[in-house]
Design a protein around this motif. Structure first.
Motif, short mmCIF file in Angstrom:
data_model
loop_
_atom_site.label_atom_id
_atom_site.label_comp_id
_atom_site.label_asym_id
_atom_site.label_seq_id
_atom_site.Cartn_x
_atom_site.Cartn_y
_atom_site.Cartn_z
N PRO A 1 76.45 57.50 32.99
CA PRO A 1 77.55 58.15 33.69
C PRO A 1 77.59 59.66 33.48
CG PRO A 1 78.34 57.16 31.67
CD PRO A 1 76.89 56.79 31.78
N ALA A 2 78.17 60.33 34.46
CA ALA A 2 78.51 61.75 34.35
C ALA A 2 80.03 61.87 34.39
CB ALA A 2 77.91 62.55 35.50
N GLY A 3 80.55 62.95 33.85
CA GLY A 3 81.96 63.29 34.00
C GLY A 3 82.10 64.44 34.97
N ILE A 4 83.32 64.70 35.42
CA ILE A 4 83.54 65.74 36.42
C ILE A 4 83.06 67.10 35.91
CG2 ILE A 4 85.92 66.21 35.72
CD1 ILE A 4 84.74 66.11 39.34
N ALA A 5 83.17 67.35 34.60
CA ALA A 5 82.73 68.63 34.06
C ALA A 5 81.23 68.85 34.26
CB ALA A 5 83.08 68.72 32.58
N GLU B 1 86.13 61.91 32.85
CA GLU B 1 85.38 62.18 31.63
C GLU B 1 84.21 61.20 31.60
OE1 GLU B 1 87.88 61.89 28.20
OE2 GLU B 1 89.56 62.88 29.19
N ARG B 2 83.20 61.50 30.80
CA ARG B 2 82.08 60.56 30.66
C ARG B 2 82.55 59.31 29.92
NH1 ARG B 2 76.44 63.27 28.65
NH2 ARG B 2 76.21 64.88 30.26
N PRO B 3 82.52 58.15 30.57
CA PRO B 3 82.93 56.93 29.88
C PRO B 3 81.77 56.35 29.07
CG PRO B 3 82.36 56.40 32.12
CD PRO B 3 82.19 57.89 31.98
N THR B 4 82.10 55.45 28.16
CA THR B 4 81.09 54.67 27.46
C THR B 4 80.84 53.42 28.28
OG1 THR B 4 81.85 55.46 25.31
CG2 THR B 4 80.53 53.44 25.33
N ALA C 1 87.45 72.29 35.94
CA ALA C 1 87.53 70.94 36.50
C ALA C 1 88.94 70.63 36.98
CB ALA C 1 87.10 69.91 35.46
N PRO C 2 89.08 69.98 38.14
CA PRO C 2 90.41 69.65 38.66
C PRO C 2 91.07 68.55 37.85
CG PRO C 2 88.73 68.63 40.00
CD PRO C 2 88.01 69.52 39.04
N GLY C 3 92.39 68.50 37.91
CA GLY C 3 93.13 67.42 37.28
C GLY C 3 93.23 66.22 38.20
N PHE C 4 93.84 65.16 37.70
CA PHE C 4 93.93 63.88 38.41
C PHE C 4 94.61 64.04 39.77
CE2 PHE C 4 95.89 59.95 39.65
CZ PHE C 4 95.05 58.94 39.21
N ASP C 5 95.82 64.60 39.79
CA ASP C 5 96.58 64.69 41.04
C ASP C 5 95.87 65.55 42.08
OD1 ASP C 5 98.41 63.36 39.44
OD2 ASP C 5 100.12 64.53 40.14
N GLU C 6 95.34 66.69 41.65
CA GLU C 6 94.65 67.58 42.58
C GLU C 6 93.42 66.91 43.18
OE1 GLU C 6 92.78 72.13 42.71
OE2 GLU C 6 93.09 71.12 40.79
N GLY D 1 89.29 57.69 34.14
CA GLY D 1 88.85 57.86 35.52
C GLY D 1 89.99 57.98 36.51
N LEU D 2 89.60 58.24 37.76
CA LEU D 2 90.49 58.23 38.92
C LEU D 2 90.02 57.10 39.82
CD1 LEU D 2 92.39 59.31 41.21
CD2 LEU D 2 90.54 60.92 41.80
N TYR D 3 90.93 56.20 40.18
CA TYR D 3 90.62 55.06 41.04
C TYR D 3 91.53 55.13 42.25
CZ TYR D 3 88.76 54.17 36.51
OH TYR D 3 88.09 54.34 35.32
N LEU D 4 90.93 55.27 43.42
CA LEU D 4 91.69 55.61 44.61
C LEU D 4 91.16 54.82 45.80
CD1 LEU D 4 92.51 59.21 45.75
CD2 LEU D 4 91.09 57.80 47.21
N SER D 5 92.06 54.30 46.61
CA SER D 5 91.67 53.58 47.83
C SER D 5 92.44 54.13 49.01
CB SER D 5 91.93 52.08 47.69
OG SER D 5 91.09 51.52 46.68
N VAL D 6 91.72 54.31 50.12
CA VAL D 6 92.29 54.92 51.33
C VAL D 6 92.20 53.92 52.48
CG1 VAL D 6 92.22 56.91 52.88
CG2 VAL D 6 91.38 57.14 50.53
N LEU D 7 93.29 53.77 53.22
CA LEU D 7 93.32 52.91 54.40
C LEU D 7 92.81 53.71 55.60
CD1 LEU D 7 94.19 50.29 55.87
CD2 LEU D 7 96.48 51.31 56.09
N LEU D 8 91.84 53.14 56.30
CA LEU D 8 91.21 53.82 57.44
C LEU D 8 91.29 52.95 58.68
CD1 LEU D 8 88.05 55.01 55.48
CD2 LEU D 8 90.02 56.43 56.11
N ARG D 9 91.77 53.53 59.76
CA ARG D 9 91.88 52.82 61.04
C ARG D 9 91.16 53.62 62.13
NH1 ARG D 9 95.55 48.67 60.50
NH2 ARG D 9 97.23 48.88 58.97
#
Length: 283
Positions: free
Chosen positions: A169-173, A153-156, A182-187, A67-75
């Protein structure tokens, strides 16, 4: 911050650097620490893996390396009472990013999960991404952290995935338009950060223009409706323990983000996302 192996990532002009790491305990915890200091609006940490992720209502959140795990700071410069609208706005931002990259089958599940809707009326939607927004205060005042987990990707499903009887779960595909790659992690990380910040900025400007006096979701409510494929469908109102409280038609969301479900006898049940969730009902 407890992050390791920072890789390079291109950022849009003027945006804070996006930090990509191999593994961390929780990206929300990392960005909470940034928020308590002087880190700017839009600061972001993305990880390939979390070892202590969490979901809504204090649940643990499975965070496998698929997976992709991302956190954004919002002000956002909005009244404190309007912070409760940030969660839905961030969901719309994630959807913006996915659609821009060809994942046009993605949609929102009230209040802000991202799903791939079922094509068969008797089937359930599949969950592509979850969103957790947490508020904090620090040297620069109040802030929010938007945490996003996307299945590349679809995880178990293993262990505590954040709720009782979670959606498959669904995967990005699964969300990609026919023929799209499907885009890659960085994109994907860059696109999600930028789209979430853009959505929150536009929403905050609308709030401050006076168009949101009625409630925090007033500026985006019509567009939010359009992003919810369950709107108008028959749904179960499900308590956090998994019990079904009621079944009826999902007919509205109000400017405070509460869902209205109309029962067969015409009565209406209004629930907040803290009280219950909605699932497509089996006929």
């Amino acid at each position: 911050m407890g992050v390791t192996e920072i890789e390079s990532a291109d950022c849009v002009v003027g945006a804070p650097e996006l930090q990509i790491v191999a593994s961390t305990g929780s990206t929300n915890d990392d960005v909470m620490e940034l928020g308590r200091g002087s880190a700017p609006h839009g600061a972001c940490v993305a990880a390939h893996e979390q070892t202590a992720g969490r979901g809504r209502r204090g649940h643990g959140w499975g965070s496998p390396s698929t997976g992709l795990y991302l956190s954004v700071l919002l002000r956002p410069d909005v009244p404190m009472s309007h912070y409760m609208g940030i969660s839905a706005v961030c969901g719309m931002g994630v959807l913006d990013a996915l659609h821009s990259l060809g994942a046009t089958r993605a949609a929102l599940k009230w209040p802000n999960d991202v799903v791939v809707p079922a094509t068969d009326a008797s089937a359930l939607d599949r969950k592509l991404a979850g969103i957790l927004v947490e508020a904090g205060t620090g040297d620069s005042g109040m802030f929010a952290v938007c945490g996003i987990g996307v299945n590349l990707e679809r995880p178990t499903l293993e262990g505590d995935m954040g709720s009782v009887n979670p959606l498959a779960p669904a995967g990005i595909a699964d969300a990609m338009a026919e023929g799209a790659v499907a885009p890659g992690f960085d994109e994907l990380a860059q696109a999600i950060r930028d789209a979430v910040v853009a959505r929150v900025d536009a929403w905050a400007a609308a709030v401050n223009s006076g168009h949101a006096v009625a409630g925090p979701l007033a500026p985006v409510l019509s567009e939010y409706f359009d992003a919810l494929p369950l709107m108008g469908a028959r749904v179960d109102v499900v308590y956090p323990n998994g019990n079904v409280a009621a079944t009826g038609d999902f007919v509205a969301v109000d400017v405070w983000g509460r869902a209205t479900v109309r029962l067969e006898d015409g009565r209406e049940v209004v629930v907040s996302s803290e009280q219950a969730s909605l699932r497509r009902a089996a006929w």
